[in-house]
Design an enzyme around this catalytic site. Structure first.
Site, PDB file in Angstrom:
ATOM      1  N   GLU A  13      -0.872  12.296  -2.690  1.00 33.50           N
ATOM      2  CA  GLU A  13      -1.877  11.702  -1.796  1.00 33.50           C
ATOM      3  C   GLU A  13      -1.706  12.266  -0.387  1.00 33.50           C
ATOM      4  O   GLU A  13      -0.581  12.349   0.121  1.00 33.50           O
ATOM      5  CB  GLU A  13      -1.653  10.182  -1.784  1.00 33.50           C
ATOM      6  CG  GLU A  13      -2.621   9.411  -0.927  1.00 33.50           C
ATOM      7  CD  GLU A  13      -2.292   7.915  -0.892  1.00 33.50           C
ATOM      8  OE1 GLU A  13      -1.191   7.503  -1.334  1.00 33.50           O
ATOM      9  OE2 GLU A  13      -3.140   7.161  -0.396  1.00 33.50           O
ATOM     10  N   ASN A  29      -1.525   0.774   7.680  1.00 30.05           N
ATOM     11  CA  ASN A  29      -2.750   1.508   8.074  1.00 30.05           C
ATOM     12  C   ASN A  29      -3.903   0.595   8.491  1.00 30.05           C
ATOM     13  O   ASN A  29      -4.691   0.962   9.359  1.00 30.05           O
ATOM     14  CB  ASN A  29      -3.163   2.504   6.979  1.00 30.05           C
ATOM     15  CG  ASN A  29      -3.318   1.895   5.621  1.00 30.05           C
ATOM     16  OD1 ASN A  29      -2.689   0.894   5.301  1.00 30.05           O
ATOM     17  ND2 ASN A  29      -4.160   2.469   4.811  1.00 30.05           N
ATOM     18  N   GLY A  72       1.023  -0.862  -0.666  1.00 31.79           N
ATOM     19  CA  GLY A  72       1.816   0.256  -0.149  1.00 31.79           C
ATOM     20  C   GLY A  72       1.838   1.402  -1.132  1.00 31.79           C
ATOM     21  O   GLY A  72       0.928   1.562  -1.959  1.00 31.79           O
ATOM     22  N   SER A  73       2.908   2.187  -1.062  1.00 35.91           N
ATOM     23  CA  SER A  73       2.968   3.409  -1.852  1.00 35.91           C
ATOM     24  C   SER A  73       3.373   3.130  -3.307  1.00 35.91           C
ATOM     25  O   SER A  73       4.004   2.113  -3.613  1.00 35.91           O
ATOM     26  CB  SER A  73       3.988   4.368  -1.226  1.00 35.91           C
ATOM     27  OG  SER A  73       5.242   3.731  -1.183  1.00 35.91           O
ATOM     28  N   CYS A 102      -6.380   4.002   2.167  1.00 34.02           N
ATOM     29  CA  CYS A 102      -6.017   4.150   0.751  1.00 34.02           C
ATOM     30  C   CYS A 102      -7.175   4.638  -0.102  1.00 34.02           C
ATOM     31  O   CYS A 102      -6.967   5.314  -1.097  1.00 34.02           O
ATOM     32  CB  CYS A 102      -5.481   2.831   0.215  1.00 34.02           C
ATOM     33  SG  CYS A 102      -6.646   1.484   0.427  1.00 34.02           S
ATOM     34  N   GLU A 143      -1.105  -3.137  -5.001  1.00 35.18           N
ATOM     35  CA  GLU A 143      -2.253  -2.411  -4.441  1.00 35.18           C
ATOM     36  C   GLU A 143      -1.698  -1.098  -3.888  1.00 35.18           C
ATOM     37  O   GLU A 143      -1.155  -1.056  -2.784  1.00 35.18           O
ATOM     38  CB  GLU A 143      -2.904  -3.253  -3.323  1.00 35.18           C
ATOM     39  CG  GLU A 143      -3.562  -4.521  -3.824  1.00 35.18           C
ATOM     40  CD  GLU A 143      -4.898  -4.284  -4.527  1.00 35.18           C
ATOM     41  OE1 GLU A 143      -5.517  -3.233  -4.291  1.00 35.18           O
ATOM     42  OE2 GLU A 143      -5.310  -5.145  -5.315  1.00 35.18           O
TER      43      GLU A 143
HETATM   44  P1  NAD Z   1       5.125   1.903   1.978  1.00 32.94           P
HETATM   45  O1  NAD Z   1       5.203   1.733   0.513  1.00 32.94           O
HETATM   46  O2  NAD Z   1       6.042   2.854   2.630  1.00 32.94           O
HETATM   47  O3  NAD Z   1       5.348   0.496   2.724  1.00 32.94           O
HETATM   48  C1  NAD Z   1       4.627  -0.665   2.388  1.00 32.94           C
HETATM   49  C2  NAD Z   1       5.475  -1.904   2.670  1.00 32.94           C
HETATM   50  O4  NAD Z   1       6.648  -1.843   1.868  1.00 32.94           O
HETATM   51  C3  NAD Z   1       5.938  -2.035   4.122  1.00 32.94           C
HETATM   52  O5  NAD Z   1       5.812  -3.402   4.512  1.00 32.94           O
HETATM   53  C4  NAD Z   1       7.401  -1.615   4.083  1.00 32.94           C
HETATM   54  O6  NAD Z   1       8.198  -2.278   5.023  1.00 32.94           O
HETATM   55  C5  NAD Z   1       7.817  -2.019   2.677  1.00 32.94           C
HETATM   56  N1  NAD Z   1       8.872  -1.164   2.139  1.00 32.94           N
HETATM   57  C6  NAD Z   1       9.104   0.144   2.433  1.00 32.94           C
HETATM   58  N2  NAD Z   1      10.170   0.601   1.734  1.00 32.94           N
HETATM   59  C7  NAD Z   1      10.621  -0.434   0.992  1.00 32.94           C
HETATM   60  C8  NAD Z   1      11.695  -0.610   0.071  1.00 32.94           C
HETATM   61  N3  NAD Z   1      12.528   0.400  -0.221  1.00 32.94           N
HETATM   62  N4  NAD Z   1      11.854  -1.811  -0.512  1.00 32.94           N
HETATM   63  C9  NAD Z   1      11.004  -2.820  -0.244  1.00 32.94           C
HETATM   64  N5  NAD Z   1       9.977  -2.736   0.640  1.00 32.94           N
HETATM   65  C10 NAD Z   1       9.792  -1.561   1.241  1.00 32.94           C
HETATM   66  O7  NAD Z   1       3.590   2.262   2.277  1.00 32.94           O
HETATM   67  P2  NAD Z   1       2.882   2.553   3.665  1.00 32.94           P
HETATM   68  O8  NAD Z   1       3.357   3.854   4.208  1.00 32.94           O
HETATM   69  O9  NAD Z   1       2.951   1.333   4.539  1.00 32.94           O
HETATM   70  O10 NAD Z   1       1.364   2.677   3.183  1.00 32.94           O
HETATM   71  C11 NAD Z   1       0.836   3.866   2.685  1.00 32.94           C
HETATM   72  C12 NAD Z   1       0.597   3.773   1.196  1.00 32.94           C
HETATM   73  O11 NAD Z   1      -0.014   2.544   0.859  1.00 32.94           O
HETATM   74  C13 NAD Z   1      -0.355   4.830   0.699  1.00 32.94           C
HETATM   75  O12 NAD Z   1       0.068   5.290  -0.545  1.00 32.94           O
HETATM   76  C14 NAD Z   1      -1.680   4.088   0.564  1.00 32.94           C
HETATM   77  O13 NAD Z   1      -2.579   4.675  -0.339  1.00 32.94           O
HETATM   78  C15 NAD Z   1      -1.205   2.760   0.118  1.00 32.94           C
HETATM   79  N6  NAD Z   1      -2.171   1.735   0.473  1.00 32.94           N
HETATM   80  C16 NAD Z   1      -2.831   1.091  -0.520  1.00 32.94           C
HETATM   81  C17 NAD Z   1      -3.780   0.141  -0.197  1.00 32.94           C
HETATM   82  C18 NAD Z   1      -4.551  -0.597  -1.251  1.00 32.94           C
HETATM   83  O14 NAD Z   1      -5.225  -1.559  -0.896  1.00 32.94           O
HETATM   84  N7  NAD Z   1      -4.485  -0.216  -2.510  1.00 32.94           N
HETATM   85  C19 NAD Z   1      -4.041  -0.149   1.143  1.00 32.94           C
HETATM   86  C20 NAD Z   1      -3.341   0.538   2.109  1.00 32.94           C
HETATM   87  C21 NAD Z   1      -2.396   1.465   1.775  1.00 32.94           C
END
Ligand code: NAD
Length: 455
Positions: free
Chosen positions: A332, A114, A187-188, A243, A209
């Protein structure tokens, strides 16, 4: 080279200590600054391709934040990395004690899509200034930014120092098998658990995070026009794909009608009913996120907004009437839909929030100091603002991170440096004197004397 060979090369480079001297870290931070500055227009293009992000948003949330963070580290690194003298203890007399601030080793940074520049480079700055070698895995869902980062890091840095690993789940899974010295994941919550499990195999420490449902609470004394502006600004930035965006509003029942009217005015003032992707508004990242949000829209009650366009993956900022138990209140949202819930007493909203997973952020609109205090005492959340949304993360003096399901650990400014460092204790003694009081054979007279001294 395979991933294990590349990581091995980064580990051996770390052990050679080449990037340890502060002068080298400063050189790398300066190179990173040049890399961002010299390629700013390429970043705008990549983010336009990936998300249709307006240039203003890319500049204000991705470029300037990263440049400012580099400057903060350049200014403070010598001080942060200084060896500190520690006090002495009677048990170790005579001796000197010191604390060394050591890098962790070879670290893995996994980013989200994002804010694909911000979320990879902000932690990277801390990892560089702390003296680590780094593996970077940007998100595959922002493919143009990911390949731009891979290309630029090859041009500006040695791969033993910083390597970019492009790809999705497969590549991330392979990387997670390696024995890193730290994993920093954005990420999530779902993937955060996968990362933590993989890290446990090597006892690798993690910073997570993550996200969550960040509430904005509007109390009966709030200035509603200002609250509406600040909440919709936080919600429409990046089309709600932030996020720390306010996920939903809990409004005191006496202010519901006014908040609805002010929301209409705010959105009209911001966008004049003319949403232009890439100019004043961002698109939804891909079809599956678009479909997910359309489903939420269709299952709820729209108060205002609701226009959509699958061609451009446009979703209008939309205010929706909701109850705590509604489908849209379960997870979320991560998009421009804002459910509105009402409450009559502060205890009601606090009790409800206590039953939900701890959010990353919380925003409270009130000048009632008792209510502010009660929220801080009774509701756990990562960080937040009073009478404001989102911008607390732009203050590098504040640690940024979640709690519980919204994550663990924090970063930004000195907190980033600390996140990628460890404190190492050292005690120094000279060879003389060497009293034999503590050595066997033990003497009963000495223990009596010790007991008198310490009890
Ligand atoms: P995501 O968890 O789908 O992906 C994040 C990263 O993890 C990507 O680089 C992806 O390639 C990798 N990934 C995906 N599946 C994986 C797996 N099975 N094993 C290992 N790695 C894997 O998240 P997203 O869709 O990129 O981001 C959205 C989420 O992130 C939302 O929940 C948002 O709130 C959160 N977020 C948090 C922050 C923060 O600073 N706290 C910032 C941005 C986004």
């Amino acid at each position: 080279m395979t991933i294990p060979q590349q990581i091995e090369a980064q580990k051996s480079s770390f052990l050679k200590g080449i990037n340890r001297p502060i002068s080298v870290r400063i050189k790398h931070l300066t190179t990173l600054r040049e890399m961002v500055r010299e390629n700013e227009s390429l970043f705008y293009e990549a983010l336009h391709e990936d998300l249709g992000k307006p240039e203003f948003e890319v500049y204000s949330t991705e470029i300037i934040t990263v440049l400012n963070e580099i400057d903060v580290h350049l200014k403070n690194i010598k001080n942060w990395a200084k060896v500190r003298s520690a006090g002495n203890s009677i048990f170790t007399f005579p001796s000197k004690s010191k604390i060394y601030i050591q890098p962790l080793g070879t670290v893995l940074i996994i980013g989200a899509w994002n804010y694909p520049i911000h979320l990879t480079l902000m932690p990277l700055i801390g990892a560089i200034s702390a003296g680590n070698t780094i593996a970077l895995k940007p998100s595959e869902l922002a493919p143009n930014t990911s390949s731009l980062l891979a290309k630029l890091f090859k041009e500006y840095f040695e791969p033993e120092f910083i390597s970019v690993y492009e790809g999705g789940v497969n590549e991330a899974t392979k990387l997670l098998k390696e024995p890193f010295d730290k994993i920093f994941f954005t990420g999530s919550t779902h993937v955060g658990k996968i990362v933590m499990k993989a890290a446990a195999e090597h006892l690798t420490p993690v910073t997570l995070e993550l996200g969550g449902k960040s509430p904005a609470i509007i109390h009966k004394d709030a200035d509603i026009p200002v609250s509406s502006n600040r909440i919709w600004w936080g919600k429409t930035l990046n089309a709600g794909q932030t996020c720390v965006a306010p996920d939903f509003v809990a409004v005191h029942e006496s202010k519901k009608a006014e908040f609805i009217e002010e929301s209409k005015k705010t959105l009209h003032t911001f966008f004049k009913d003319d949403y232009i992707i890439g100019s004043n508004y961002t698109q939804i990242v891909n079809d599956s996120h678009y479909e997910r949000l359309i489903h939420l829209l269709n299952t709820g009650n729209i108060i205002t907004g609701g226009k959509t366009d699958p061609e451009t993956r446009f979703i209008e900022p939309t205010l929706m009437d909701a109850e705590w138990s509604d489908f849209i209140m379960q997870d979320e949202i991560f998009g421009p839909l804002l459910p509105l819930i009402t409450y009559s007493k502060p205890e009601e909203v606090m009790q409800k929030l206590q039953t939900m997973p701890s959010p990353l952020a919380l925003y409270l609109f009130t000048e009632d100091e008792q209510f502010q205090k009660d929220i801080l005492t009774h509701v756990p959340f990562g960080g937040g603002c009073v009478n404001e949304t989102v911008s607390y993360l732009a203050n590098h003096h504040l640690p940024f991170g979640g709690v519980g399901k919204s994550g663990m650990g924090s970063y930004h400014g000195k907190y980033s440096f600390d996140t990628f460092s460890r404190e190492q204790s050292m005690l120094y003694k000279s060879f003389w004197p060497d009293p034999d009081l503590r050595y066997p054979p033990y003497d009963d007279k000495i223990i009596t004397w010790f007991k008198r001294l310490f009890s």
